[in-house]
Structures are given as C-alpha cells and as structure tokens.
Design a protein around this motif. Structure first.
Motif, PDB file in Angstrom:
ATOM      1  N   ALA A  47       5.881  -0.059   3.389  1.00 38.65           N
ATOM      2  CA  ALA A  47       6.959   0.878   3.063  1.00 38.65           C
ATOM      3  C   ALA A  47       7.826   0.350   1.927  1.00 38.65           C
ATOM      4  O   ALA A  47       8.219   1.098   1.020  1.00 38.65           O
ATOM      5  CB  ALA A  47       7.815   1.151   4.298  1.00 38.65           C
ATOM      6  N   ALA A  48       8.124  -0.946   1.943  1.00 35.54           N
ATOM      7  CA  ALA A  48       8.901  -1.540   0.856  1.00 35.54           C
ATOM      8  C   ALA A  48       8.117  -1.522  -0.451  1.00 35.54           C
ATOM      9  O   ALA A  48       8.685  -1.302  -1.533  1.00 35.54           O
ATOM     10  CB  ALA A  48       9.306  -2.963   1.212  1.00 35.54           C
ATOM     11  N   VAL A  49       6.801  -1.750  -0.363  1.00 34.19           N
ATOM     12  CA  VAL A  49       5.967  -1.702  -1.561  1.00 34.19           C
ATOM     13  C   VAL A  49       5.953  -0.292  -2.139  1.00 34.19           C
ATOM     14  O   VAL A  49       6.085  -0.084  -3.353  1.00 34.19           O
ATOM     15  CB  VAL A  49       4.533  -2.169  -1.233  1.00 34.19           C
ATOM     16  CG1 VAL A  49       3.613  -1.992  -2.438  1.00 34.19           C
ATOM     17  CG2 VAL A  49       4.544  -3.634  -0.792  1.00 34.19           C
ATOM     18  N   LEU A  50       5.801   0.709  -1.274  1.00 36.09           N
ATOM     19  CA  LEU A  50       5.818   2.105  -1.725  1.00 36.09           C
ATOM     20  C   LEU A  50       7.159   2.472  -2.326  1.00 36.09           C
ATOM     21  O   LEU A  50       7.222   3.173  -3.349  1.00 36.09           O
ATOM     22  CB  LEU A  50       5.495   3.030  -0.551  1.00 36.09           C
ATOM     23  CG  LEU A  50       5.575   4.529  -0.841  1.00 36.09           C
ATOM     24  CD1 LEU A  50       4.552   4.942  -1.896  1.00 36.09           C
ATOM     25  CD2 LEU A  50       5.379   5.339   0.447  1.00 36.09           C
ATOM     26  N   ALA A  51       8.243   2.017  -1.726  1.00 33.88           N
ATOM     27  CA  ALA A  51       9.581   2.376  -2.210  1.00 33.88           C
ATOM     28  C   ALA A  51       9.768   1.990  -3.665  1.00 33.88           C
ATOM     29  O   ALA A  51      10.404   2.728  -4.433  1.00 33.88           O
ATOM     30  CB  ALA A  51      10.646   1.710  -1.345  1.00 33.88           C
ATOM     31  N   ARG A  52       9.213   0.871  -4.061  1.00 35.65           N
ATOM     32  CA  ARG A  52       9.371   0.406  -5.445  1.00 35.65           C
ATOM     33  C   ARG A  52       8.593   1.271  -6.440  1.00 35.65           C
ATOM     34  O   ARG A  52       8.784   1.138  -7.650  1.00 35.65           O
ATOM     35  CB  ARG A  52       8.918  -1.049  -5.560  1.00 35.65           C
ATOM     36  CG  ARG A  52       9.784  -2.018  -4.767  1.00 35.65           C
ATOM     37  CD  ARG A  52       9.384  -3.468  -5.036  1.00 35.65           C
ATOM     38  NE  ARG A  52      10.268  -4.393  -4.346  1.00 35.65           N
ATOM     39  CZ  ARG A  52      10.018  -4.925  -3.164  1.00 35.65           C
ATOM     40  NH1 ARG A  52       8.898  -4.621  -2.529  1.00 35.65           N
ATOM     41  NH2 ARG A  52      10.873  -5.760  -2.587  1.00 35.65           N
ATOM     42  N   SER A  53       7.703   2.126  -5.937  1.00 37.35           N
ATOM     43  CA  SER A  53       6.877   2.954  -6.818  1.00 37.35           C
ATOM     44  C   SER A  53       7.211   4.437  -6.732  1.00 37.35           C
ATOM     45  O   SER A  53       6.495   5.262  -7.296  1.00 37.35           O
ATOM     46  CB  SER A  53       5.393   2.752  -6.476  1.00 37.35           C
ATOM     47  OG  SER A  53       4.979   1.434  -6.724  1.00 37.35           O
ATOM     48  N   LEU A  54       8.269   4.786  -6.028  1.00 30.64           N
ATOM     49  CA  LEU A  54       8.606   6.195  -5.856  1.00 30.64           C
ATOM     50  C   LEU A  54       9.363   6.780  -7.037  1.00 30.64           C
ATOM     51  O   LEU A  54       9.220   7.964  -7.348  1.00 30.64           O
ATOM     52  CB  LEU A  54       9.441   6.383  -4.579  1.00 30.64           C
ATOM     53  CG  LEU A  54       8.713   6.195  -3.255  1.00 30.64           C
ATOM     54  CD1 LEU A  54       9.701   6.314  -2.105  1.00 30.64           C
ATOM     55  CD2 LEU A  54       7.585   7.211  -3.101  1.00 30.64           C
TER      56      LEU A  54
END
Length: 294
Positions: A47-54
């Motif tokens: 989730a943290a990894v995805l957040a950086r790419s949103l």
C-alpha cells in the motif's frame, strides 16, 4: 507523502472524479500492514509502495495505513473504519478475511456482513475501493491435508463473498490469489505466508495497472523490484530468530487453538467420508450470506 488530517465525512454525492486519488487509506491485516517488506525497523508494504505512484507529477498523496496484524473483519468496522472515514479518503483499500478463516468460530455470515458494512460506508462517502481475493494459507504453508482442506474451503467462501461485494460496491479488484506465489518462491518472505518486498511490489504494480485502465491519471508505476537488495539467508534466519519468532508466538495465542480444533473436525470428517459434503455446505452458506444482504 504526508499524514492525513481528520475532517468531516464526505457525502454520497461527493464522489471523486477520475484522477482525484490523493487521499489514500489502507484497511486490513498483516498483508496490508506490510509484513514481509521491512525497511529499517518498519514495515513498508504494497500500500505504501502504491501510494507513491498514485499522484501525477507535481501533486502529493496523503496516505494512512490503518492495517495491523491479526485484524478480523469485525475489527474493520469497529476500529479501522471510523478512523478511515475521519480521513475522508478518495481511495480506500480493504483487504481482509484471512485471519477469519483461521478461527474456530469462523462464520461466513458475520464476515459477509462486516465486509459489506465497511465497503458500503467507504463507497457511500465517495471513496474508490480496492479489494482482492486472497491465497489460501494452507497452500502457501504446505500444511497437511487435515488443515489444508478446511482452510481452502473457508478461503474459497471468503473470496466468493469478496467477488460479489466487489460488484455490489463497484470496487477495483485484484486477483491476488492467482499471482504465482508458489511458482516464484522469491515473491514470498521467509515465513512463506506473507509477500516478500518483491511480492509487495508486484501487488502494488497490479493495482496501479487496474487503476490506470479505469482512466485515473497516475504517477509512474511502482518498480518491478524494490531498490533495496533482498535479504540474504543469514538476514532471513536472524529475522525468524528475533522478530519472526515473536510474531509467530503472538499469533499462536489466538490462532493455534482454532487451527487444532479445525484439524480435529476435518480429521473426523475425512474418516466418515464427508469432506465433500462440508465443501458444499460452506459454499451454500456463502451464497445464503450474500442473499441475506438483499
């Protein structure tokens, strides 16, 4: 990224338009907490990894991870959901259910009600939802048949419910259960139950792809692999001897009794030749639980 600030609830009409995924909240258990993807002394997770790419270039994402190890679906409605609603998310991930299947008191009707309530509240307040079907822990851990079969039966029921609720609440769904966990051992952490850093990155990339296909302007996709080198054998063994052992001990106090009871019931069913009937009963129970929602 920054920490979300609390604020008033959004109304059902205050739905985000495509691209407005700048307030992201993650609900769930150890999978979403990030177990298996350690950076320093903290878990990072998909989730943290995805957040950086949103966020497209020049914008920032406010991200809050409310997930924690051992969480049940009831914990979402009683503890995580109120905190999530206060943060007015535009994107909300709800991945849970694995721990429910490990309890002696597993009730697919209760799991269905709790998940429906959580997803309904979040979508009703305008959040785009992320859901996923989860792999069966018995297969990942290569458990003996008396444990593996009832866990698989329960996980199928939970995933059936999640698939139906995904349609009901128009969520973005990822088939995590179908990712090659057993074929590509590097996707799993040393405990064989949680994704490794590479596995967490794979989940983040797949969710990013799904959001992109729905027209949300996003930032560049997450990397295929983490920037940090994977831990070596010595590091894995040290983790298991220190933090991993403590994690397993904590989980054993609430999981082990249920697992032993489950194995005993399944063993008796296998002796009577009634395992298949139990499979059918669980499938019917999931269908009835969904029908009860109206």
């Amino acid at each position: 990224m920054s920490v979300l600030d609390a604020g008033p609830d959004r109304t059902a009409d205050d739905r985000p338009t495509a691209g407005e995924l700048l307030r992201f909240v993650a609900l769930g258990d150890s999978l979403t907490e990030g177990v298996g993807d350690q950076v320093g002394e903290q878990w990072r997770g998909w989730a943290a990894v995805l957040a950086r790419s949103l966020a497209p270039e020049g914008q920032d994402v406010e991200f809050a991870n409310l997930a924690y190890s051992g969480a049940l679906t009831t914990d979402l409605t009683t503890r995580q959901l109120p905190a999530a609603l206060a943060l007015r998310p535009q994107l909300a991930a709800v991945l849970v259910g694995g721990n429910d299947t490990l309890r002696a008191g597993f009730d697919i009707r209760r799991t269905t009600r709790e998940l429906d309530a959580t997803l309904g509240e979040l979508s009703g307040h305008g959040a785009v939802l992320l859901t996923a079907c989860l792999p069966d822990p018995g297969t990942l851990l290569r458990l003996p048949a008396p444990l593996a079969r009832p866990l698989a039966r329960r996980m199928r029921a939970v995933n059936t419910v999640v698939h139906a609720l995904t349609t009901r609440h128009r969520a973005v769904h990822l088939h995590i259960a179908e990712l090659p966990w057993c074929e590509q051992r590097g996707l799993l952490s040393v405990d064989r139950l949680h994704p490794s850093a590479e596995g967490h990155h794979l989940i983040a990339r797949r969710f990013h792809e799904l959001l992109a296909t729905q027209g949300h302007p996003l930032g560049p996709p997450p990397a295929a692999e983490p920037a940090e080198p994977p831990p070596g054998l010595a590091a894995d063994l040290w983790w298991m001897a220190t933090r991993g052992t403590r994690w397993l001990a904590a989980r054993s106090t609430d999981l082990l009794p249920g697992l032993l009871a489950l194995a005993a019931v399944e063993g008796a069913a296998r002796l009577r030749g009634s395992s298949a009937r139990h499979d059918e009963q669980m499938a019917r129970a999931a269908a009835q639980a969904l029908a009860s929602l109206g």
